[in-house]
Design an enzyme around this catalytic site. Structure first.
Site, mmCIF file in Angstrom:
data_model
loop_
_atom_site.group_PDB
_atom_site.id
_atom_site.type_symbol
_atom_site.label_atom_id
_atom_site.label_comp_id
_atom_site.label_asym_id
_atom_site.label_seq_id
_atom_site.Cartn_x
_atom_site.Cartn_y
_atom_site.Cartn_z
ATOM 1 N N GLY A 139 24.684 23.345 35.386
ATOM 2 C CA GLY A 139 23.504 22.471 35.350
ATOM 3 C C GLY A 139 23.129 21.778 34.045
ATOM 4 N N LYS B 159 16.580 33.609 30.309
ATOM 5 C CA LYS B 159 15.722 34.542 30.613
ATOM 6 C C LYS B 159 16.692 35.334 30.858
ATOM 7 C CE LYS B 159 11.574 33.815 34.010
ATOM 8 N NZ LYS B 159 11.467 32.704 35.553
ATOM 9 N N GLY C 153 23.510 28.092 39.014
ATOM 10 C CA GLY C 153 22.652 29.851 39.812
ATOM 11 C C GLY C 153 23.885 29.882 41.004
ATOM 12 N N ARG D 252 26.728 14.965 37.859
ATOM 13 C CA ARG D 252 26.850 15.809 39.154
ATOM 14 C C ARG D 252 26.863 14.740 40.060
ATOM 15 N NH1 ARG D 252 22.011 20.049 38.998
ATOM 16 N NH2 ARG D 252 22.975 21.864 38.863
#
Ligand code: AMP
Length: 384
Positions: free
Chosen positions: A341, A188, A365, A34
């Site tokens: 990420g 999840k 996200g 990043r």
């Protein structure tokens, strides 16, 4: 939208929102992707005669000053990569060309749900600069002061990273070359239910692994032992499987699973059929047959998006499924996008180079929410 090139930059001070939220272990940055992805915009701003105040966050300090979430190691790495002195959090000296502010999330106002509180913080930040450049793609899905409120107060533009990310995501959403496949993993299902539901209408193929797959196997009535499961989502997953059938979307689920008695790298792995998981063991990776089938499916696609590891890749005994899928992605003849990420760190930690893939997104996200069709506050603020 103003482009970066159209902004008057010479002699100006720019507030640059970056995503420098890198993984740090014992004070050492384990993946500086990043930071490197932020360099082109920083270098362009400096070349244009601007000085820069960089605002960024690290982790989730929730408004408290947590020394382990200080951006100090990032300032050091940025200095090494840029070959330029990086003034860290001190008073913004008029002579410093690059200043990195301390973790913005040390201030509760940055992430506050209270608009007035956020606005006040944005007002303070706006006094630090003449111009705003947004380049922190990994945070654009957050309605945070430095991402959403601040750009409205200054002349603003998107940096090169955000522009490149949006360009790639547009390729995935507007007329992707077919077959179009999406591979999802990670812990999840609840994080990915929105994107699965939305993408089901658009893709030809969906392959699912990782901890989330056990909710799918449970929805098919299979024994899943002590594996991760989100029981309340079983009815939703059943509907997804039905809808996929109606639409003719190929769903790939693992046929073999690597199980272990405990969540540990030292636990003895056993390979079992996904139809015969022992009740006292948990699935920690997809098996070799599944990985091979996923790889074949991936390589049949012209467009592939991948988010989330296929197993607990942090444990070497359970990293093979993720490695095989990553290899297949690197061999896709069309466009392959690694989203996020964590997924980006996973492929780098497995020894792949960024150039092995069509594109590695810096925001997990954010890219998932974009693909879900949501309006992202940080892009809205930049008129994107
Ligand atoms: P996410 O942040 O949702 O992409 O999830 C990433 C995490 O999922 C990684 O840290 C993996 O270790 C974890 N994960 C992948 N497969 C499994 C599994 N079978 N059981 C538990 N955790 C898993």
């Amino acid at each position: 939208m103003s482009s970066l090139e159209s902004l008057e930059l010479s002699g100006k001070r720019v507030f640059l929102r970056c995503d420098l939220n890198v993984p740090i272990k014992d004070g050492t940055i384990t993946d500086d992707g990043r930071i490197r992805a932020s360099l082109p915009t920083i270098e362009y701003l400096l070349k244009s005669g601007a000085s820069i105040v960089i605002g960024a966050h690290l982790g989730r300090p929730k408004g408290e000053i947590k020394p382990e979430l200080s951006l100090a190691p990032v300032a050091h790495r940025l200095h090494e990569l840029l070959g330029e002195h990086v003034n860290f959090k001190e008073n913004i000296s008029p002579r410093a060309r690059v200043t990195l502010l301390e973790n913005l999330r040390f201030s509760a106002a940055e992430t506050s749900k209270d608009e007035t509180e956020r606005q006040k913080f944005a007002d303070e930040l706006s006094t630090l600069a003449d111009v705003y450049v947004g380049d922190g793609f990994g945070a654009v899905h957050r309605k945070h002061a430095s991402v959403f409120d601040l750009p409205a107060l200054l002349p603003h533009a998107a940096g090169f990273l955000i522009s490149a990310e949006v360009e790639v995501l547009k390729q995935l959403t507007q007329n992707p070359e077919r077959p179009y496949g999406v591979v999802l993993g990670g812990a999840k299902v609840s994080d990915k239910i929105g994107v699965i539901t939305h993408l089901l209408e658009k893709v030809n193929l969906l392959a699912i692994g990782g901890g989330m797959v056990f909710t799918f196997l449970a929805a098919q009535g299979k024994e899943i032992g002590t594996s991760l499961v989100e029981k309340d989502l079983i009815p939703t997953v059943k509907q997804i499987l039905l809808r996929a059938k109606e639409l003719g979307v190929q769903i790939h689920l693992p046929t073999d699973i690597l199980v272990a008695p405990t969540f540990s790298n030292h636990a003895t792995p056993t390979l079992v059929s996904s139809d015969a998981m022992p009740p006292d063991q948990m699935g920690l990776d997809i098996g070799p047959e599944s990985a091979k089938n996923f790889a074949l499916a991936i390589k049949s696609c012209k467009t592939v998006f991948w988010n989330g590891p296929m197993g607990v890749f942090e444990f070497s005994s359970f990293a093979q499924g993720t490695a095989v899928v990553a290899r297949a992605l690197s061999e896709v003849s069309g466009i392959s996008v690694v989203g996020g990420g964590d997924s980006a760190s996973a492929v780098r930690s497995l020894g792949f180079a960024d150039t092995d893939f069509g594109y590695i997104s810096t925001g997990g996200g954010a890219s998932l929410e974009y693909l879900e069709g949501k309006v992202l506050p940080g892009l809205l603020a930049l008129d994107l």
